[in-house]
Scaffold this motif. Structure first.
Motif, short mmCIF file in Angstrom:
data_model
loop_
_atom_site.label_atom_id
_atom_site.label_comp_id
_atom_site.label_asym_id
_atom_site.label_seq_id
_atom_site.Cartn_x
_atom_site.Cartn_y
_atom_site.Cartn_z
N LEU A 1 -7.99 8.24 -2.36
CA LEU A 1 -7.26 7.01 -1.61
C LEU A 1 -7.80 6.65 -0.38
O LEU A 1 -7.41 5.79 0.21
CB LEU A 1 -5.80 7.26 -1.32
CG LEU A 1 -4.96 7.61 -2.75
CD1 LEU A 1 -3.38 7.74 -2.38
CD2 LEU A 1 -5.29 6.55 -3.90
N GLU B 1 1.31 4.37 -2.87
CA GLU B 1 1.02 5.66 -2.72
C GLU B 1 2.16 6.31 -3.10
O GLU B 1 1.86 7.42 -3.75
CB GLU B 1 0.88 5.89 -1.22
CG GLU B 1 -0.45 5.36 -0.66
CD GLU B 1 -0.94 5.78 0.68
OE1 GLU B 1 -1.13 6.95 0.92
OE2 GLU B 1 -1.29 4.90 1.61
N ASP C 1 1.74 9.27 -6.17
CA ASP C 1 2.21 10.82 -6.09
C ASP C 1 3.34 10.75 -7.36
O ASP C 1 3.33 12.00 -7.80
CB ASP C 1 3.06 10.94 -4.86
CG ASP C 1 2.34 10.86 -3.68
OD1 ASP C 1 0.90 11.25 -4.02
OD2 ASP C 1 2.55 10.64 -2.47
N ARG D 1 -6.24 14.13 -2.54
CA ARG D 1 -5.55 12.91 -2.66
C ARG D 1 -6.10 11.91 -1.61
O ARG D 1 -6.35 10.76 -1.74
CB ARG D 1 -4.00 13.21 -2.36
CG ARG D 1 -3.27 11.80 -2.31
CD ARG D 1 -1.81 12.19 -1.77
NE ARG D 1 -0.86 11.23 -1.76
CZ ARG D 1 -0.70 10.35 -0.81
NH1 ARG D 1 -1.33 10.47 0.29
NH2 ARG D 1 0.08 9.26 -0.62
N GLU D 2 -6.29 12.53 -0.41
CA GLU D 2 -6.97 11.89 0.61
C GLU D 2 -8.32 11.00 0.32
O GLU D 2 -8.67 9.98 0.86
CB GLU D 2 -7.05 12.78 1.85
CG GLU D 2 -7.64 12.19 3.10
CD GLU D 2 -7.91 12.94 4.45
OE1 GLU D 2 -8.19 12.29 5.44
OE2 GLU D 2 -7.54 14.09 4.17
N ARG E 1 0.74 -1.15 0.06
CA ARG E 1 -0.19 -0.01 0.15
C ARG E 1 1.00 1.21 -0.13
O ARG E 1 0.67 2.17 -0.73
CB ARG E 1 -1.07 -0.04 1.24
CG ARG E 1 -1.78 0.99 1.11
CD ARG E 1 -2.88 1.32 2.31
NE ARG E 1 -2.36 0.80 3.53
CZ ARG E 1 -2.57 -0.20 4.49
NH1 ARG E 1 -3.40 -1.11 3.96
NH2 ARG E 1 -2.00 -0.46 5.44
N THR E 2 1.98 1.28 0.93
CA THR E 2 2.72 2.35 0.98
C THR E 2 3.48 2.65 -0.52
O THR E 2 3.67 3.68 -0.82
CB THR E 2 3.85 2.26 2.13
OG1 THR E 2 3.18 2.16 3.39
CG2 THR E 2 4.67 3.55 2.06
#
Length: 385
Positions: free
Chosen positions: A308, A261, A265, A304-305, A257-258
């Protein structure tokens, strides 16, 4: 087969066996059954209420026995006729004239368009308490979905809005598409939970936490990749689909997941590089129109928040399919029976559809519900879900 048939027709075996034995002299060993499931003959059933009238022999006061509350006229239709008319028109979008034709064919009565319109108005009035409780229940939901679509009134464009979840649906008909319509529905302006939507700018004015529809984003990314040669869009689409399916299957790790992300970006930065800001046009006032790729990248970065959120909150779905399914019926209504003759007709229809949709989602019988509206004892759904 039904365990309790309404009618049983015995079929006796008569005649002779090939050996000459008379069947009438032989006892029945067993029976073989077949059933026919059919409607009874439909005909209007007339109930006459006769109220006693008496005169007091002492003071000569004349008194009449009261009629039941639902018997208000000398001759009137009953709750089943009213319920059937509303069911045909509001649940199945059959136009007023064709609804009259169906009632005449089935029941031998042909109510006018005005009578059916009055039924819709009465049903909406009797469902006012339902709508009040529905709005209060929606306020308590942790996640809601919202969408809107066009709706014609006398040929003029108005809007049908929907706010819903898996068990509840609220429709609102309004002349405006913007915040005034949401304010009139009186749910979202006070809602503090998570609202899933398609990134329409008006929704961002609300106090809710936002989650954007991933299905919309995938379609936009596909269009940019296939029709505008935006390679970053294809990469982001593939990565978004992969992480969604991994999460759905329960195999998405925190590390993956990280990593996604970070990739998200980086691809947005790449998008802004290959889609530089367009310079101002000499002599033209206002903001300069930017490319589709830049606009999408800016939106994803700004929100973005919300884009996701599905990765970090298991209550949040990836898409806004709930609202899209609920609002799709209005597209069917436009196609089948067109728009409305008045704004009030649209509002009445929206309230009735809210009731029909909510009953359907909870597995309750819509027909019984609509008949109950006209008997004065409205079948209510469960608002505690």
């Amino acid at each position: 087969m039904s365990a309790h048939p309404d009618e049983t027709v015995p079929l006796s075996l008569t005649g002779h066996c090939p050996c000459g034995q008379v069947w009438d002299n032989v006892s029945v060993q067993t029976t073989v059954s077949r059933q026919v499931h059919d409607l009874p003959e439909l005909q209007l059933r007339v109930t006459e209420y006769r109220a006693d009238v008496k005169v007091c022999p002492t003071c000569h006061h004349r008194q009449q026995a009261p009629f039941p509350g639902h018997v208000s006229g000398q001759v009137q239709y009953g709750p089943r006729i009213h319920g059937l008319a509303v069911y045909l028109n509001a649940a199945h979008f059959i136009p007023l004239e064709r609804t009259s034709e169906i009632l005449e064919a089935l029941c031998g009565v042909r109510p006018s368009d005005g009578t059916i319109a009055l039924n819709l108005h009465l049903a909406a009035a009797k469902l006012e308490d339902f709508e009040t409780q529905l709005k209060a229940a929606l306020q308590k939901q942790p996640v809601l979905h919202a969408d809107e679509t066009g709706s014609k009134v006398n040929g003029q464009l108005q809007w049908m809005h929907v706010v819903s979840c898996a068990q509840l649906t609220l429709y609102g008909h309004h002349p405006k598409r913007g915040f005034a319509a949401l304010d009139a529905m009186n749910v979202l302006p006070q809602y503090q939970g998570i609202l899933v939507h398609d990134a329409w700018s008006t929704y961002f004015k609300l106090p809710a936490q936002h989650a954007l529809c991933g299905a919309h984003l995938l379609r936009e990314l596909r269009g940019l990749a296939e029709h505008h040669a935006q390679g970053w869009a294809g990469e982001l689409r593939d990565a978004l689909r992969r992480v969604y399916h991994e999460q759905k299957q329960g195999i998405l790790t925190a590390t993956a997941r990280t990593a996604f992300e970070h990739q998200f970006d980086a691809l947005l930065e790449k998008a802004l590089q290959v889609n530089p800001e367009a310079p101002p046009v000499p002599g033209r006032r206002g903001r300069t129109r930017q490319s589709l790729g830049r606009n999408l990248a800016l939106r994803c970065r700004q929100h973005r928040e919300a884009v996701l959120r599905f990765l970090h909150d298991e209550r949040v779905p990836f898409d806004n399919n709930q609202a899209e399914r609920d609002v799709r019926l209005w597209c069917v209504k436009r196609k089948v029976s067109g728009g409305f003759r008045s704004a009030e007709g649209g509002q009445n229809f929206a309230r009735i559809r809210s009731y029909i949709s909510t009953l359907g989602k909870q597995g309750l019988n819509v027909w019984y519900g609509l008949v109950s509206v006209f008997t004065g004892n409205v079948l209510m759904p469960d608002f505690s879900v």
